[in-house]
Design a protein around this motif. Structure first.
Motif, mmCIF file in Angstrom:
data_model
loop_
_atom_site.group_PDB
_atom_site.id
_atom_site.type_symbol
_atom_site.label_atom_id
_atom_site.label_comp_id
_atom_site.label_asym_id
_atom_site.label_seq_id
_atom_site.Cartn_x
_atom_site.Cartn_y
_atom_site.Cartn_z
ATOM 1 N N LEU A 91 0.836 -1.189 0.000
ATOM 2 C CA LEU A 91 0.000 0.000 0.000
ATOM 3 C C LEU A 91 0.876 1.245 0.000
ATOM 4 C CD1 LEU A 91 -2.527 -1.083 2.800
ATOM 5 C CD2 LEU A 91 -2.859 -1.279 0.324
ATOM 6 N N TYR A 117 -5.837 -8.530 6.193
ATOM 7 C CA TYR A 117 -5.478 -9.002 4.851
ATOM 8 C C TYR A 117 -5.520 -10.531 4.782
ATOM 9 C CZ TYR A 117 -2.586 -9.531 0.623
ATOM 10 O OH TYR A 117 -2.100 -9.861 -0.620
ATOM 11 N N LEU A 142 -8.113 -0.579 3.025
ATOM 12 C CA LEU A 142 -7.298 -0.959 1.881
ATOM 13 C C LEU A 142 -6.698 -2.351 2.052
ATOM 14 C CD1 LEU A 142 -5.501 2.402 1.077
ATOM 15 C CD2 LEU A 142 -7.685 1.534 0.240
ATOM 16 N N ALA A 146 -7.466 -4.961 -0.785
ATOM 17 C CA ALA A 146 -6.345 -5.568 -1.504
ATOM 18 C C ALA A 146 -6.435 -7.091 -1.505
ATOM 19 C CB ALA A 146 -5.023 -5.122 -0.882
ATOM 20 N N ASN A 167 -5.473 7.701 -0.515
ATOM 21 C CA ASN A 167 -4.636 6.544 -0.204
ATOM 22 C C ASN A 167 -4.964 5.366 -1.114
ATOM 23 O OD1 ASN A 167 -3.203 7.812 1.861
ATOM 24 N ND2 ASN A 167 -4.635 7.156 3.442
ATOM 25 N N MET A 168 -6.253 5.168 -1.380
ATOM 26 C CA MET A 168 -6.664 4.092 -2.277
ATOM 27 C C MET A 168 -6.063 4.286 -3.671
ATOM 28 S SD MET A 168 -10.508 3.060 -3.596
ATOM 29 C CE MET A 168 -10.599 4.543 -4.624
ATOM 30 N N SER A 171 -2.408 3.718 -3.871
ATOM 31 C CA SER A 171 -2.089 2.295 -3.737
ATOM 32 C C SER A 171 -2.478 1.481 -4.965
ATOM 33 C CB SER A 171 -2.793 1.714 -2.498
ATOM 34 O OG SER A 171 -2.375 2.374 -1.324
#
Length: 294
Positions: A91, A117, A142, A146, A167-168, A171
Motif C-alpha cells: 500500500l 489481509y 485498503l 487488496a 490513499n486508495m 495504492s
C-alpha cells in the motif's frame, strides 16, 4: 489468549525514541516530534538527537490535542510513504500535518492490517463483505480491499474520507464504497435490513460527532454497538477486529464485553495491548485490541 502486538520491521516507519511525554518518529525521510501522554519515562537519546526533527508539534495552552507544527526548511506539509509486506500486502499512504498532532496514519496498527489481509483471503465467500466503522484514512479498508473484499468504509468526516480515497488511488486500488455517516445510525439500519458481513472492523474514538452533530461517547455506547454488530456478523464465516485508544479502557473491559456478547464466536479471541518499541527497546503502549475469526 492475552497477547501484545507490535509493528514488524518497516522501512518507511520507526519509533526512534519516546520520553518526557513526547515521541520521536520517522515517516519516510522525515523525522517528527509530537506529544505522547503515555511516554512518562526519560528519553533514551540525548536532546541533540531530538533536534533532528524536521517538524515539532507544539500544543496550544490549555489544549490536549490542538496546536501548531514548527517546520524546518524543506519539510513538506504532505508526503507519501510505502507499506510493503512479505505476505503480498502493498500500500501507499499520503501523510499530512494536522492541527491535532495526527499525520493520517497509526503505524502501530500494522499487525492488525496484516491480520485483516490474511483473514479476508481465508474467507469462504468468493468476495467477502467487510464493514469498516470509524474508518479514518482507510489503512484497514485498503488491507481488506487488496485481499479481494467488497468493502464499505464509513467515517463521519467527509474530509477524512477524501484522504482515504487518496490513499486508495495512490495504492493502485479501486472499488471501495465510501460513506459519510453516523456509525450508530448506520449499523441500526443494517441490522433492520438483515445484512451480514464476513468481516467487521471497529476503531471507535473515545468521543466524536456524526455528520449531523450526533454524539458518540465510547463508555456509553460501546456495549450496545457491539450487540448490534453481533447481528451483522456472518455466523458461519467471519473475522472481527476492534481497537480502543482511550487510556482509561483496560483490555479486560474488551474481554468482558466480547465474552458476553459474542459467544461462541469469541471463545478463541485474542486480546491485549498494542505497542511500539523504540531504539532503546522501551515499549510505548498505544491502545487495546480484540480480534477473532472462525
Amino acid at each position: 489468549m492475552y497477547s501484545f502486538l507490535t509493528t514488524s520491521p518497516w522501512p518507511d516507519y520507526e519509533l526512534i525514541d519516546a520520553g518526557n511525554f513526547q515521541k520521536l518518529e520517522r515517516f519516510g525521510r522525515y523525522v517528527l516530534s509530537r506529544p505522547e501522554p503515555q511516554a512518562v519515562w526519560d528519553p533514551h537519546l540525548p536532546a541533540s538527537e531530538w533536534q533532528r526533527a524536521h517538524a515539532t508539534f507544539n500544543r496550544e495552552a490549555g489544549s490536549q490535542e490542538r496546536g501548531q507544527w514548527k517546520l524546518k526548511p524543506g519539510m513538506a506539509e504532505q508526503w507519501h510513504i510505502g507499506y510493503d509486506r512479505p505476505d503480498g500486502l502493498k500500500l501507499k499512504f499520503r501523510l499530512g500535518l494536522s492541527s491535532f498532532k495526527h499525520v493520517g496514519l497509526f503505524p502501530e496498527q500494522d499487525p492488525n492490517w496484516q491480520f485483516i489481509y490474511e483473514q479476508t483471503k481465508r474467507r469462504r465467500a468468493e468476495k467477502p463483505k467487510v464493514l469498516n466503522l470509524f474508518a479514518y484514512t482507510g489503512a484497514a479498508t485498503l488491507a481488506a480491499r487488496a485481499a479481494g473484499a467488497d468493502v464499505t468504509h464509513l467515517d463521519s468526516v467527509k474530509q477524512v474520507n477524501f484522504w482515504a480515497r487518496d490513499n486508495m488511488e495512490a495504492s493502485g486500488i479501486d472499488g471501495v464504497r465510501w460513506l459519510v455517516e453516523d456509525a450508530w445510525k448506520y449499523v441500526q439500519r443494517e441490522v433492520k435490513r438483515g445484512n451480514k458481513y464476513q468481516g467487521l472492523i471497529l476503531d471507535p474514538p473515545a468521543y466524536g460527532r456524526g455528520p449531523n452533530g450526533e454524539k458518540w461517547q465510547l463508555e456509553d455506547q460501546l456495549n450496545e454497538m457491539l450487540k448490534l454488530c453481533r447481528e451483522l456478523l456472518d455466523p458461519q464465516d467471519h473475522f472481527f477486529v476492534i481497537n480502543l485508544y482511550s487510556i482509561g479502557f483496560s483490555a479486560l473491559i474488551l474481554d468482558n464485553l466480547i465474552g458476553d456478547i459474542y459467544p461462541p464466536y469469541g471463545q478463541q479471541r485474542e486480546i491485549g495491548e498494542i505497542y511500539l518499541h523504540d531504539q532503546g527497546q522501551r515499549k510505548l503502549p498505544l491502545g487495546t485490541f480484540c480480534r477473532f475469526a472462525n
